[in-house]
Write a protein that holds these residues in place. Structure first.
Motif, mmCIF file in Angstrom:
data_model
loop_
_atom_site.group_PDB
_atom_site.id
_atom_site.type_symbol
_atom_site.label_atom_id
_atom_site.label_comp_id
_atom_site.label_asym_id
_atom_site.label_seq_id
_atom_site.Cartn_x
_atom_site.Cartn_y
_atom_site.Cartn_z
ATOM 1 N N LEU A 177 2.588 4.335 10.476
ATOM 2 C CA LEU A 177 1.231 4.191 10.023
ATOM 3 C C LEU A 177 0.022 5.517 10.480
ATOM 4 O O LEU A 177 -0.583 5.654 9.574
ATOM 5 N N THR A 178 0.223 5.925 11.466
ATOM 6 C CA THR A 178 -0.479 7.123 11.882
ATOM 7 C C THR A 178 -0.008 8.246 11.036
ATOM 8 O O THR A 178 -1.295 9.063 10.738
ATOM 9 N N ASP A 179 1.146 8.354 10.439
ATOM 10 C CA ASP A 179 1.299 9.363 9.853
ATOM 11 C C ASP A 179 0.923 9.148 8.242
ATOM 12 O O ASP A 179 0.820 10.069 7.573
ATOM 13 N N LEU A 180 0.715 7.924 7.849
ATOM 14 C CA LEU A 180 0.225 7.757 6.597
ATOM 15 C C LEU A 180 -1.242 8.335 6.065
ATOM 16 O O LEU A 180 -1.188 8.793 5.122
ATOM 17 N N ILE A 181 -1.995 8.730 7.098
ATOM 18 C CA ILE A 181 -3.293 9.622 6.875
ATOM 19 C C ILE A 181 -2.820 10.652 6.340
ATOM 20 O O ILE A 181 -3.421 11.453 5.531
ATOM 21 N N ASP A 182 -2.055 11.546 7.413
ATOM 22 C CA ASP A 182 -1.387 12.810 6.980
ATOM 23 C C ASP A 182 -0.919 12.892 5.466
ATOM 24 O O ASP A 182 -1.046 13.946 4.689
ATOM 25 N N ILE A 183 0.050 11.984 5.339
ATOM 26 C CA ILE A 183 0.827 11.839 4.193
ATOM 27 C C ILE A 183 -0.055 11.713 3.101
ATOM 28 O O ILE A 183 -0.188 12.682 2.040
ATOM 29 N N ARG A 184 -1.170 10.927 2.995
ATOM 30 C CA ARG A 184 -2.008 10.676 1.893
ATOM 31 C C ARG A 184 -2.802 11.438 1.641
ATOM 32 O O ARG A 184 -3.473 11.894 0.605
ATOM 33 N N PHE A 185 -3.360 12.603 2.698
ATOM 34 C CA PHE A 185 -4.683 13.292 2.480
ATOM 35 C C PHE A 185 -4.334 14.711 2.964
ATOM 36 O O PHE A 185 -5.074 15.827 2.525
ATOM 37 N N LYS A 186 -3.217 15.076 3.631
ATOM 38 C CA LYS A 186 -3.110 16.345 4.130
ATOM 39 C C LYS A 186 -1.754 17.104 3.535
ATOM 40 O O LYS A 186 -1.652 18.263 3.764
ATOM 41 N N SER A 187 -0.989 16.087 2.876
ATOM 42 C CA SER A 187 0.135 16.686 2.671
ATOM 43 C C SER A 187 -0.012 17.384 1.133
ATOM 44 O O SER A 187 -0.414 16.765 0.283
ATOM 45 N N ALA A 188 0.583 18.387 1.084
ATOM 46 C CA ALA A 188 0.347 19.340 -0.301
ATOM 47 C C ALA A 188 1.437 18.673 -1.225
ATOM 48 O O ALA A 188 0.913 18.606 -2.585
ATOM 49 N N ILE A 189 2.404 17.964 -1.006
ATOM 50 C CA ILE A 189 3.257 17.283 -1.826
ATOM 51 C C ILE A 189 2.864 15.861 -2.042
ATOM 52 O O ILE A 189 2.786 15.508 -3.316
ATOM 53 N N PHE A 190 2.491 14.966 -1.168
ATOM 54 C CA PHE A 190 2.293 13.612 -1.430
ATOM 55 C C PHE A 190 0.544 13.445 -1.759
ATOM 56 O O PHE A 190 0.572 12.413 -2.306
ATOM 57 N N ALA A 191 -0.252 14.115 -1.297
ATOM 58 C CA ALA A 191 -1.438 13.856 -1.556
ATOM 59 C C ALA A 191 -1.985 13.727 -2.944
ATOM 60 O O ALA A 191 -2.711 12.706 -3.374
ATOM 61 N N PRO A 192 -1.561 14.572 -3.729
ATOM 62 C CA PRO A 192 -1.899 14.265 -5.266
ATOM 63 C C PRO A 192 -1.124 13.192 -5.673
ATOM 64 O O PRO A 192 -1.579 12.365 -6.861
ATOM 65 N N ILE A 193 0.009 12.845 -5.397
ATOM 66 C CA ILE A 193 0.848 11.636 -5.793
ATOM 67 C C ILE A 193 -0.154 10.500 -5.516
ATOM 68 O O ILE A 193 -0.083 9.320 -6.397
ATOM 69 N N LEU A 194 -0.449 10.354 -4.453
ATOM 70 C CA LEU A 194 -0.964 8.943 -3.690
ATOM 71 C C LEU A 194 -2.424 8.819 -3.813
ATOM 72 O O LEU A 194 -2.951 7.915 -3.195
ATOM 73 N N LYS A 195 -2.962 9.618 -4.810
ATOM 74 C CA LYS A 195 -4.509 9.176 -5.013
ATOM 75 C C LYS A 195 -4.505 7.731 -5.607
ATOM 76 O O LYS A 195 -3.653 7.490 -6.330
ATOM 77 N N THR A 196 -5.418 7.017 -5.145
ATOM 78 C CA THR A 196 -5.658 5.696 -5.798
ATOM 79 C C THR A 196 -5.678 5.611 -7.143
ATOM 80 O O THR A 196 -4.904 4.717 -7.951
ATOM 81 N N SER A 197 -6.221 6.581 -7.901
ATOM 82 C CA SER A 197 -6.303 6.529 -9.556
ATOM 83 C C SER A 197 -4.917 6.835 -10.054
ATOM 84 O O SER A 197 -4.718 6.638 -11.266
ATOM 85 N N ASN A 198 -3.900 7.250 -9.171
ATOM 86 C CA ASN A 198 -2.631 7.557 -9.573
ATOM 87 C C ASN A 198 -1.415 6.469 -9.306
ATOM 88 O O ASN A 198 -0.300 6.300 -9.528
ATOM 89 N N VAL A 199 -1.869 5.525 -8.635
ATOM 90 C CA VAL A 199 -1.090 4.408 -8.209
ATOM 91 C C VAL A 199 -1.567 3.205 -8.975
ATOM 92 O O VAL A 199 -2.436 2.437 -8.938
#
Length: 411
Positions: A177-199
């Protein structure tokens, strides 16, 4: 000898101390991330010396490395409901404290004793309101509804500064869960995918194979809505839906989480309250109990629908978050039985699966203790998070419908 860190453990002869808190302290010590000059003041009503206490701990948790604790723990007998005990406690703490010692008071006590202890440690200056070297950790449940949680917050603010108050939800200490913040907002791969507008849709599943496990009296007062949903699940929902904070300090992160909880919209028609077949035969459960052991519902945040299912005595034990993206691709973040992330991207009807295993160096209580020691509050629940979540749950419970009686093969 004076200490840089003093951990004061109230309720040290209780189950939570044996199973979680003392193992967390051992883990931090073994990984050499506790200050070298640390002491654990274990407080309890039983008449023990320190060696007898440690033998008692060992008998309740045979796998625990007691040798590590021998260098850390000092047991102190105290009747926490007796006010004249607290000047003695203050004298004990002062034996070990520098002016700048970090002092953590962990209240692993029954909910009905929380304010009693808080009042006493304030009244006798065990914790002074403006002393930011001293903090108090409060275990859940924090209130039973919106009004009681608001009363508790207001009362605690008369005793302590908000900066000193740490409200724990052990789910927030899970490494994934603490890694979720990094995945959602700091990862070059996942940040664009997991924008709220894309979900488009999110499924959040928390299933358990066990029942209430001799906790009938407690569970009768909570049910799935107040035990699992109000704290753990709403915390996960706020993390997976929150907008990118301006900065990644604890205040900014929690501001975004509160925003999510306040803007969630309940789909009342989707509500299902269930009770596993056999619950009425559990100890300390009323023969006509309407307590739910399963909760299923849909909610809306902006343009994203969130479906939640949580229940006991189900066909498997698993916890995961499943994102369905606008293009039909899915991303699953698994918390249990493994910490992993799996992507199924659709290209010409073929699925490409990417899997990443998360590291898990510390369990949740070790993570939370480490954060509190270092004055990091993003893993703890702020007052307005608790009040907003109780307000949502109070509304949800008021819509309670007829119970679905289910068997373990329910998927």
């Amino acid at each position: 000898m004076k200490k840089d860190l003093i951990l004061v453990l109230y309720g040290s002869t209780g189950d939570l101390s044996f199973r979680k808190l003392l193992p967390a302290i051992v883990s931090l010590k073994e990984k050499e991330i506790l200050p070298e000059k640390t002491i654990v003041l274990a407080l309890g009503r039983r008449t023990f010396d320190t060696n007898e206490y440690l033998e008692f701990v060992k008998s309740n948790n045979p796998s625990l490395n007691i040798d590590v604790l021998k260098d850390l723990v000092h047991y102190h007998e105290i009747q926490i409901t007796e006010e004249d005990e607290y000047p003695k406690l203050l004298n004990l703490i002062n034996e070990y404290r520098f002016k700048t010692s970090r002092i953590i008071h962990y209240l692993s006590v029954a909910p009905e004793l929380m304010l009693t202890v808080a009042n006493s440690i304030s009244q006798y200056d065990v914790v002074k309101k403006d002393d930011l070297y001293s903090s108090i950790i409060f275990e859940k449940p924090f209130g039973v509804d919106y009004h009681s949680s608001r009363y508790l917050n207001k009362k605690l603010w008369t005793l302590f500064d908000e900066k000193q108050i740490y409200r724990i939800d052990h789910y927030l200490g899970k490494k994934m869960l603490t890694d979720l913040i990094d995945i959602r907002f700091k990862s070059a791969i996942f940040a664009p995918i997991l924008k709220t507008s894309n979900v488009k849709h999110i499924d959040l599943i928390v299933k358990e194979e066990v029942g209430i496990m001799n906790r009938g009296a407690f569970y009768e007062s909570t049910g799935a809505s107040k035990d699992m949903f109000q704290s753990h699940i709403l915390q996960m929902i706020s993390l997976v839906l929150m907008d990118r904070p301006r900065t990644f300090d604890s205040k900014a992160i929690i501001n975004q989480k509160v925003k999510v909880i306040k803007q969630l919209k309940l789909d009342e028609k989707s509500l299902v309250f269930g009770q596993y077949n056999g619950y009425l035969n559990e100890d300390n459960v009323a023969s006509n109990s309407l307590t739910e052991t399963l909760l299923s519902l849909n909610m809306k945040y902006k343009n994203t629908t969130i479906s939640v299912l949580t229940g006991k005595k189900m066909n498997s034990k698993e916890t995961y978050i499943n994102y369905v993206l606008n293009d039909g691709s899915t991303l699953r973040v698994s918390i249990y039985p493994e910490l992993s992330l799996t992507i199924n991207s659709k290209f010409n009807s073929e699925n490409i699966v990417f899997k990443h295993e998360f590291s898990s160096e510390l369990d949740e209580y070790a993570m939370l203790l480490y954060s509190a020691i270092n004055n990091q509050k993003e893993m703890f629940v702020r007052w307005d998070e608790i009040e907003a979540s109780w307000k949502f749950v109070d509304n949800l419970v008021s819509k309670k419908k007829e119970l679905l009686i289910y068997n373990k093969d329910l998927k």
